[in-house]
Design a protein around this motif. Sequence first.
Motif, PDB file in Angstrom:
ATOM      1  N   ASP A  63      33.066 -25.793 -15.918  1.00 16.74           N
ATOM      2  CA  ASP A  63      32.298 -26.966 -16.794  1.00 16.74           C
ATOM      3  C   ASP A  63      30.867 -26.724 -15.750  1.00 16.74           C
ATOM      4  N   SER A  64      30.439 -25.422 -15.828  1.00 16.97           N
ATOM      5  CA  SER A  64      29.077 -25.140 -15.359  1.00 16.97           C
ATOM      6  C   SER A  64      28.644 -24.325 -16.509  1.00 16.97           C
ATOM      7  N   ARG A  65      27.305 -24.295 -16.724  1.00 16.61           N
ATOM      8  CA  ARG A  65      26.438 -23.501 -17.432  1.00 16.61           C
ATOM      9  C   ARG A  65      25.244 -23.019 -17.146  1.00 16.61           C
ATOM     10  N   GLU A  66      24.452 -22.012 -17.893  1.00 13.51           N
ATOM     11  CA  GLU A  66      23.137 -21.880 -17.548  1.00 13.51           C
ATOM     12  C   GLU A  66      22.511 -21.619 -18.628  1.00 13.51           C
ATOM     13  N   LYS A  67      20.946 -21.904 -18.427  1.00 16.06           N
ATOM     14  CA  LYS A  67      19.994 -21.772 -19.626  1.00 16.06           C
ATOM     15  C   LYS A  67      18.862 -20.970 -19.198  1.00 16.06           C
ATOM     16  N   ARG A  68      18.625 -19.934 -19.991  1.00 15.10           N
ATOM     17  CA  ARG A  68      17.601 -19.015 -19.933  1.00 15.10           C
ATOM     18  C   ARG A  68      16.322 -19.450 -20.639  1.00 15.10           C
ATOM     19  N   SER A  69      14.946 -19.455 -19.987  1.00 15.69           N
ATOM     20  CA  SER A  69      13.788 -19.465 -20.604  1.00 15.69           C
ATOM     21  C   SER A  69      13.069 -18.235 -20.139  1.00 15.69           C
ATOM     22  N   ASP A  70      11.744 -18.106 -20.666  1.00 15.20           N
ATOM     23  CA  ASP A  70      10.811 -17.079 -20.161  1.00 15.20           C
ATOM     24  C   ASP A  70      10.360 -17.156 -18.857  1.00 15.20           C
ATOM     25  N   ARG A  71      10.480 -18.328 -18.339  1.00 16.99           N
ATOM     26  CA  ARG A  71      10.092 -18.538 -16.964  1.00 16.99           C
ATOM     27  C   ARG A  71      11.167 -18.358 -15.877  1.00 16.99           C
ATOM     28  N   SER A  72      12.444 -18.742 -16.015  1.00 15.00           N
ATOM     29  CA  SER A  72      13.357 -19.037 -15.154  1.00 15.00           C
ATOM     30  C   SER A  72      14.846 -19.146 -15.738  1.00 15.00           C
ATOM     31  N   ILE A  73      15.786 -19.104 -14.981  1.00 15.32           N
ATOM     32  CA  ILE A  73      17.200 -19.479 -15.439  1.00 15.32           C
ATOM     33  C   ILE A  73      17.637 -20.659 -14.831  1.00 15.32           C
ATOM     34  N   THR A  74      18.209 -21.656 -15.307  1.00 16.32           N
ATOM     35  CA  THR A  74      18.679 -22.756 -14.742  1.00 16.32           C
ATOM     36  C   THR A  74      19.977 -22.938 -14.866  1.00 16.32           C
ATOM     37  N   CYS A  75      20.639 -23.127 -13.865  1.00 16.85           N
ATOM     38  CA  CYS A  75      22.272 -23.219 -13.691  1.00 16.85           C
ATOM     39  C   CYS A  75      22.603 -24.610 -13.579  1.00 16.85           C
ATOM     40  N   PHE A  76      23.439 -25.390 -14.212  1.00 18.56           N
ATOM     41  CA  PHE A  76      24.073 -26.668 -14.358  1.00 18.56           C
ATOM     42  C   PHE A  76      25.277 -26.478 -13.689  1.00 18.56           C
ATOM     43  N   VAL A  77      25.465 -26.695 -12.490  1.00 17.53           N
ATOM     44  CA  VAL A  77      26.794 -26.802 -11.711  1.00 17.53           C
ATOM     45  C   VAL A  77      27.422 -27.967 -11.715  1.00 17.53           C
ATOM     46  N   ARG A  78      28.687 -28.239 -12.278  1.00 14.57           N
ATOM     47  CA  ARG A  78      29.191 -29.526 -12.086  1.00 14.57           C
ATOM     48  C   ARG A  78      30.227 -29.566 -10.771  1.00 14.57           C
ATOM     49  N   LYS A  79      29.821 -30.858 -10.291  1.00 12.13           N
ATOM     50  CA  LYS A  79      30.470 -30.993  -9.037  1.00 12.13           C
ATOM     51  C   LYS A  79      31.953 -31.395  -9.104  1.00 12.13           C
ATOM     52  N   LEU A  80      32.678 -30.986  -8.231  1.00 10.74           N
ATOM     53  CA  LEU A  80      34.020 -31.552  -8.333  1.00 10.74           C
ATOM     54  C   LEU A  80      34.283 -32.940  -7.894  1.00 10.74           C
ATOM     55  N   LYS A  81      33.524 -33.372  -7.086  1.00  4.08           N
ATOM     56  CA  LYS A  81      33.562 -34.930  -6.538  1.00  4.08           C
ATOM     57  C   LYS A  81      32.440 -35.510  -7.345  1.00  4.08           C
ATOM     58  N   GLU A  82      32.284 -36.056  -8.301  1.00  3.48           N
ATOM     59  CA  GLU A  82      30.946 -36.708  -8.804  1.00  3.48           C
ATOM     60  C   GLU A  82      30.623 -38.170  -7.902  1.00  3.48           C
ATOM     61  N   LYS A  83      29.273 -38.109  -8.250  1.00  5.23           N
ATOM     62  CA  LYS A  83      28.622 -39.170  -7.342  1.00  5.23           C
ATOM     63  C   LYS A  83      28.694 -39.051  -5.799  1.00  5.23           C
ATOM     64  N   VAL A  84      28.891 -37.889  -5.343  1.00 13.48           N
ATOM     65  CA  VAL A  84      28.939 -37.703  -4.003  1.00 13.48           C
ATOM     66  C   VAL A  84      27.430 -36.948  -3.760  1.00 13.48           C
ATOM     67  N   ALA A  85      26.607 -37.519  -3.053  1.00 11.95           N
ATOM     68  CA  ALA A  85      25.150 -36.651  -2.816  1.00 11.95           C
ATOM     69  C   ALA A  85      25.545 -35.448  -1.836  1.00 11.95           C
ATOM     70  N   TRP A  86      24.819 -34.348  -2.503  1.00  9.00           N
ATOM     71  CA  TRP A  86      24.794 -32.968  -1.625  1.00  9.00           C
ATOM     72  C   TRP A  86      23.465 -33.273  -0.612  1.00  9.00           C
ATOM     73  N   PRO A  87      23.679 -33.245   0.500  1.00 11.80           N
ATOM     74  CA  PRO A  87      22.462 -33.202   1.590  1.00 11.80           C
ATOM     75  C   PRO A  87      21.697 -31.912   1.404  1.00 11.80           C
ATOM     76  N   ARG A  88      22.480 -30.687   1.115  1.00 10.14           N
ATOM     77  CA  ARG A  88      22.084 -29.630   0.934  1.00 10.14           C
ATOM     78  C   ARG A  88      22.654 -28.642  -0.193  1.00 10.14           C
ATOM     79  N   ILE A  89      22.424 -27.600  -0.590  1.00 14.70           N
ATOM     80  CA  ILE A  89      23.204 -26.756  -1.551  1.00 14.70           C
ATOM     81  C   ILE A  89      23.866 -25.603  -0.797  1.00 14.70           C
ATOM     82  N   THR A  90      23.430 -25.328   0.097  1.00 14.21           N
ATOM     83  CA  THR A  90      24.367 -24.478   0.859  1.00 14.21           C
ATOM     84  C   THR A  90      25.304 -24.910   1.906  1.00 14.21           C
TER      85      THR A  90
END
Length: 126
Positions: A63-90
Amino acid sequence: PRQPAKTLWYDRPQYVYLEFCVEDSTDVKVVIEDQRLVFSCKNADGMEFYNEINLYARVNSKDSREKRSDRSITCFVRKLKEKVAWPRITKESIKPAWLSVDFDNWRDWEGDEEVERAMVEQYAEV
């Protein structure tokens, strides 16, 4: 030679968003696994970009997808545990030089300002 694309990210209750800043991209490939994202593309000059991110927590790769534009590519990555904040991405606490928080889109959706402020200061130190 490949180089990492400049990447911005921000956190939301259901998704984490990653924006890979490559203009006029071609051959865009995004592979999202349970806890890893691999991005690659070329730009108009034929320069190759490659980013590999071991994600902070597990995601729903289907349930994740990406969207490309002329300037960038944006990925929407669905969390397994929703409403849990990520302090960092890595997964690793060391922040790569090419990665930064997208402060324009950052919202404090938890209302926990102290946590966010601490995080902002942590990023400022790096």
